[in-house]
Enzyme design. Structure first.
Site, PDB file in Angstrom:
ATOM      1  N   GLU A   1      -1.246  -8.631   4.875  1.00 45.48           N
ATOM      2  CA  GLU A   1      -1.190  -8.869   6.326  1.00 45.48           C
ATOM      3  C   GLU A   1      -2.586  -8.828   6.944  1.00 45.48           C
ATOM      4  OE1 GLU A   1      -0.606  -6.051   4.945  1.00 45.48           O
ATOM      5  OE2 GLU A   1      -1.067  -4.331   6.234  1.00 45.48           O
TER       6      GLU A   1
ATOM      7  N   CYS B   1       0.838  -1.200   0.000  1.00 48.66           N
ATOM      8  CA  CYS B   1       0.000   0.000   0.000  1.00 48.66           C
ATOM      9  C   CYS B   1       0.876   1.255   0.000  1.00 48.66           C
ATOM     10  CB  CYS B   1      -0.963  -0.051   1.184  1.00 48.66           C
ATOM     11  SG  CYS B   1      -2.338   1.097   1.005  1.00 48.66           S
TER      12      CYS B   1
ATOM     13  N   HIS C   1      -3.647  -5.395   1.029  1.00 51.43           N
ATOM     14  CA  HIS C   1      -2.946  -5.649   2.292  1.00 51.43           C
ATOM     15  C   HIS C   1      -2.902  -7.135   2.634  1.00 51.43           C
ATOM     16  CE1 HIS C   1      -2.384  -1.573   3.932  1.00 51.43           C
ATOM     17  NE2 HIS C   1      -3.460  -1.263   3.218  1.00 51.43           N
TER      18      HIS C   1
END
Lengths: 232, 701
Positions: A208, A100, A206
């Site tokens: 994660e 990002c 994202h």
């Protein structure tokens, strides 16, 4: 090796010492730290004004709003003192991942091709989508098959990828992830790219945020593999 | 000021007058409400009651959850972007000042009718952008809340913001101070913005005074937050600068720590060099915190501030007097006894029961299918995804259940799960402030129970018109009585809240608008199986003829009838039954705004399947429209796979809760029938109306 209820194949167990670069306004640094620990790595934070310690094998630039996205997302951070160390590591073929805002910084720093433009009328956009693995020769996608669908959230205001010559990227194998549906008008549905050597990767979604069963309502395994399969 | 003059034995100085009028404003002093809200039960073994800016509960394993709620109504009605953004900023500082890291934001928004009022649509669009800008930039997920529309908010806005924090119990900042400690101001510079904001919020809005609205800078707040979380073990006390600026922060800190403070205004870092001492003390510039530190704490704090480039100034010191002494250019500009500054004399307002629109009448028959389609389109019921998608809901990687249906769920570091819900219902509260408020309390509890969590704490935000109006003040007192009664009966303690009075518009006071937030805990992340064709639908609870203040009446523009009454025993019994089923991975959704009709349509739209409901199984005495649209409380819909139906019914039989099987999922239409008539809603058409209407109204008015 077992982490929670997930068994990690022994051939990929290799602790990677990952430096997470923290800029003023980074806000996914702690999330990435958690995910790296969860996937068996050894993370450490590095402040953007410091040098990268020698023992670090790999670098992740996390998401957030470095310098409040002032001027243009990522542009101020791309002039931080740490960027020259990152450029050195890139030349040494060390794995570097920008997520990002981290992707925006790497693009602004010239380490990745293309630019990230504002999303247009809808502004900030947070939603779950699918990306498709397009290139599995990078240190972050090597355990994913080409064509693997990854359920993953996106959350950004300036995430529309633009590049003049997408065909050249395709020829060089630099397109790493594509959106299954073009959610933001990115050139050729591109969600993530790498440099010509393939060791520097950036993506807007994202991983994660989708790497654990509790927080991924669909399937956490593909996003988890991005971290789990990392080698230095 | 007469009282001040008598206590001081002299005329107050300009600065003293500024301090007193900020601190004694309704917004800061609660002079009209304090003695009433104290009656709400607030003790429980897991509640950590200390004088902090936010409520704290122990969630086990050495961890705490903090929570707070407040509003930024007056500023948001003038400048929706700045007002809403700084509202988020203020609530996050309350969480940080306890020494915990914010992990979630929720917001409650109320505006005029955006389907006809373009100004209201502009306000809503601006407020959403403001909340999104601030929260996203800070990296705090926005996990839900509630939105309502009513003509009583025309040209006005209710922007409630709530925040949740998480941390280790032993790292809480227990406020304390010793003589000789430094008083430090850190964060953004003090400027003209927000001068007199609290007095502005405590009066009817008769000016277009935009300078009373503060300027948001989420980047500075993020840096201040990181500084504080990094040095929190070295801070002796911490206070957020919110309403009333330095004036309130200094006098309240001195008062709660029982010390004196000497402050030098020349040391305050300001944005403008020509500010008078009075302007400096009442400026409400954002992103500022007041800390008390000793010598070593100061050096840690200064170091951290220099790393993050946060401006800091030592503005004074703690002493053992009971006086707040303020210097400017070496002159004493204020010298006030702390008790006098921090304690406004209470005001007793007269009250008189309000004439409410309740009546024994029911409206004539209507075209039920038309009402169902209109309901989907109403901004109150329409899909809120357009708004949520502008908020980062995932950052922090704790979000297990996202905003949408019922409560949102976050995971905590000790393996437990925190469920959160925020509810309000001004229409019901207007009909009956006592039962309406209790209904909001229960609605939030219902949402938490639907995800299998046990309610453990409540926060209330009471928003009313001017207390000087006896009917308004009566409804405020009724509302507080309802909270007390429900909290006492359920044992759910109130851990915090806020009172906001003087919410008035050109056409008078707003409807009573209490917003209730509930925190619930669960040990397991329940993953119910989604409704699917063939699944049976069970209704728990009883449906009464209670359409007063309902969405249905709003659609047919009818005023009258009775608003829902809450039966305390049924409330607890049905809630426990629903929670038990949820912990067995049943899919549960409660009936609230729009009644059973809306609840069933929501379940169908979320899972993209039709259904078939027999209205006779809901009640054989009330007419179809009442069965569908009555908003009776304590009702839950359960979706159960056919092979688990017997289990589920057996489980329900053990709970004493009334229930009936009302239908099943499947088909392309949402069908309600009562034997004589059949009402069909096309699922595709319904989905289109429901998901597109809010965006269209915000963008195109």
């Amino acid at each position: 090796m077992t982490l929670g209820k997930y068994i990690i194949p022994t051939e990929i167990i290799k602790l990677v010492r990952v430096g997470i670069v923290v800029f003023p306004g980074s806000n996914c640094d702690r999330d990435v730290y958690h995910t790296l620990q969860y996937t068996g790595h050894d993370p450490t934070y590095i402040w953007h004004e410091d040098h990268i310690p020698k023992y670090v094998d790999s670098i992740i630039l996390p998401g957030g709003f470095s310098f409040a996205d002032r001027l243009r997302a990522g542009v101020i951070a791309s002039h931080s003192p740490i960027i020259s160390d990152i450029q050195e590591m890139a030349k040494e073929h060390k794995p570097i991942l920008g997520i990002c805002n981290g992707f925006q910084i790497l693009a602004e720093a010239g380490l990745l091709p293309g630019v990230l433009l504002p999303n247009g009328k809808q502004g900030f956009m947070c939603k779950w989508t699918n990306i498709i693995t397009h290139q599995n020769k990078t240190p972050f996608t090597r355990t994913l098959d080409r064509g693997t669908r990854i359920p993953i959230p996106v959350a950004n205001g300036e995430g529309r990828y633009y590049v003049d010559d997408p065909k050249k990227l395709e020829r060089n194998g630099q397109i790493v992830f594509k959106y299954e549906y073009n959610i933001n008008g990115s050139t050729d549905n591109i969600a993530g790219v790498c440099n010509e050597d393939g060791n520097v990767v950036g993506l807007m979604p994202h991983p994660e945020r989708g790497a654990e069963p509790d927080i991924n309502p669909y399937d956490h395994r593909p996003a988890m593999a991005i971290f789990e399969g990392m080698v230095a | 000021m007469q009282h001040v003059r008598e206590s001081l034995g002299r005329d107050p100085t300009d600065t003293e007058e500024a301090i007193i009028s900020a601190e004694w404003s309704e917004h800061c002093s609660y002079k009209s409400s304090k003695m009433y809200i104290r009656t709400i039960p607030n003790k429980a073994p897991h509640v950590i009651s200390e004088d902090m800016d936010s409520g704290v509960i122990d969630v086990g394993d050495g961890y705490v959850v903090t929570a707070h709620i407040e509003s930024h109504n007056h500023p948001s009605a003038l400048d929706p972007f700045g007002g809403a953004a700084t509202g988020v900023g203020g609530i996050l500082r309350d969480i940080v000042s306890a020494g915990t890291r914010p992990i979630a934001i929720l917001d409650g928004l109320h505006f005029g009718d955006i389907s006809t009022d373009t100004h209201a649509a502009w306000l809503l669009g601006g407020a959403v952008r403001g909340i999104s800008h601030y929260g996203n930039c800070m990296g705090i997920p926005n996990i839900g809340g509630e939105i309502g529309f009513d003509e009583c908010y025309t040209k006005y806005a209710l922007v409630d913001v709530a925040a949740i924090g998480f941390g280790k119990r032993d790292r809480l900042i227990h406020n304390r101070a010793d003589p000789g400690d430094h008083v430090v101001l850190l964060g953004g510079p003090t400027g003209y913005d927000g001068v007199g904001g609290s007095q502005f919020a405590s009066a009817q809005m008769d000016t277009q005074d935009r300078s009373a609205v503060q300027i948001p800078d989420p980047f500075m707040e993020k840096m201040v937050m990181e500084v504080i979380l990094q040095v929190r073990p070295h801070l002796k006390a911490l206070k957020d600068l919110g309403g009333g600026g330095l004036a309130c922060a200094l006098s309240e800190t001195a008062d709660s720590l029982q010390v004196g403070i000497t402050a030098h205004l020349n040391n305050v870092h300001t944005r403008n060099s020509d500010m008078t001492p009075a302007e400096i003390v009442i400026s409400e510039s954002q992103e500022r915190m007041l800390a008390v530190v000793d010598d070593s704490g100061l050096s840690f704090l200064t170091q951290a501030c220099s790393k993050f480039h946060v401006p800091i100034s030592v503005i004074g010191s703690i002493d053992d007097t009971d006086t707040l002494r303020v210097y400017h250019n070496n002159d004493v500009v204020a010298q006030l006894p702390v008790r006098l500054a921090a304690h406004a004399p209470p005001i007793m307002w007269p009250d008189r029961p309000a004439i409410t629109p309740e009546s024994p009448f029911t409206p004539p028959c209507t075209d039920i299918v038309q009402v169902l389609y209109k309901m989907l389109q109403m901004p109150d019921c329409a899909d809120k995804r357009y708004i949520y998608s502008q908020y980062d809901q995932e950052v922090g990687i704790r979000t297990v259940r996202r905003p949408g249906l019922d409560a949102s769920v976050l995971r905590l570091d000790n393996g437990r799960y925190l469920a959160v819900s925020l509810s309000s219902n001004p229409r019901h509260c207007w009909y009956n402030p006592y039962h309406g408020t209790m209904g909001c309390f229960e609605e939030s509890c219902r949402n938490v129970a639907c995800v299998g969590a046990t309610p453990v704490a409540m926060l209330d935000h009471l928003q009313f018109g001017s207390p000087e109006d006896p009917e308004t003040f009566w409804s405020f007192k009724e509302s507080v009585r309802a909270l007390s009664d429900y909290a006492t009966h359920t044992g759910i303690p109130c851990i915090g809240g806020k009172v906001s009075l003087y919410n008035e518009t050109d056409s008078g006071p707003i409807k009573p608008s209490p917003a209730i937030m509930i925190l619930g805990l669960s040990d397991v992340n329940h993953r119910p199986s989604q409704p699917a064709p063939g699944h049976k639908i069970i209704l728990i609870g009883q449906t009464q003829n209670e359409c007063g203040g309902s969405i249905y009446h709003d659609i047919i523009q009818y005023t009258g009838g009775h608003c829902p009454r809450l039966n305390l025993d049924a409330s607890l019994r049905n809630m426990e039954a629903a929670r038990r089923l949820a912990t067995n991975d049943m899919y549960i959704h409660d009936a609230s705004r729009g009644g059973l009709g809306m609840a069933i349509m929501r379940m169908c739209l979320e899972s993209e399947t039709g259904c078939n409901i027999d209205l006779r199984s809901i009640s054989d005495v009330i007419p179809a429209r009442v069965a569908l649209f009555s908003e009776s409380h304590s009702r839950y819909l359960v979706s159960t796979p056919p092979d688990r139906l017997d289990d589920t019914l057996a489980m329900l039989q053990n709970t004493d809760a009334p229930y009936s099987v009302v239908g099943s999922f499947g088909g392309d239409t949402i069908t309600f029938s009562d034997g004589k008539h059949q009402y069909d809603v096309d699922i595709e058409k319904a989905g289109k109306i429901w998901s597109e209407s809010l965006e269209r109204m915000i963008l195109h008015g």
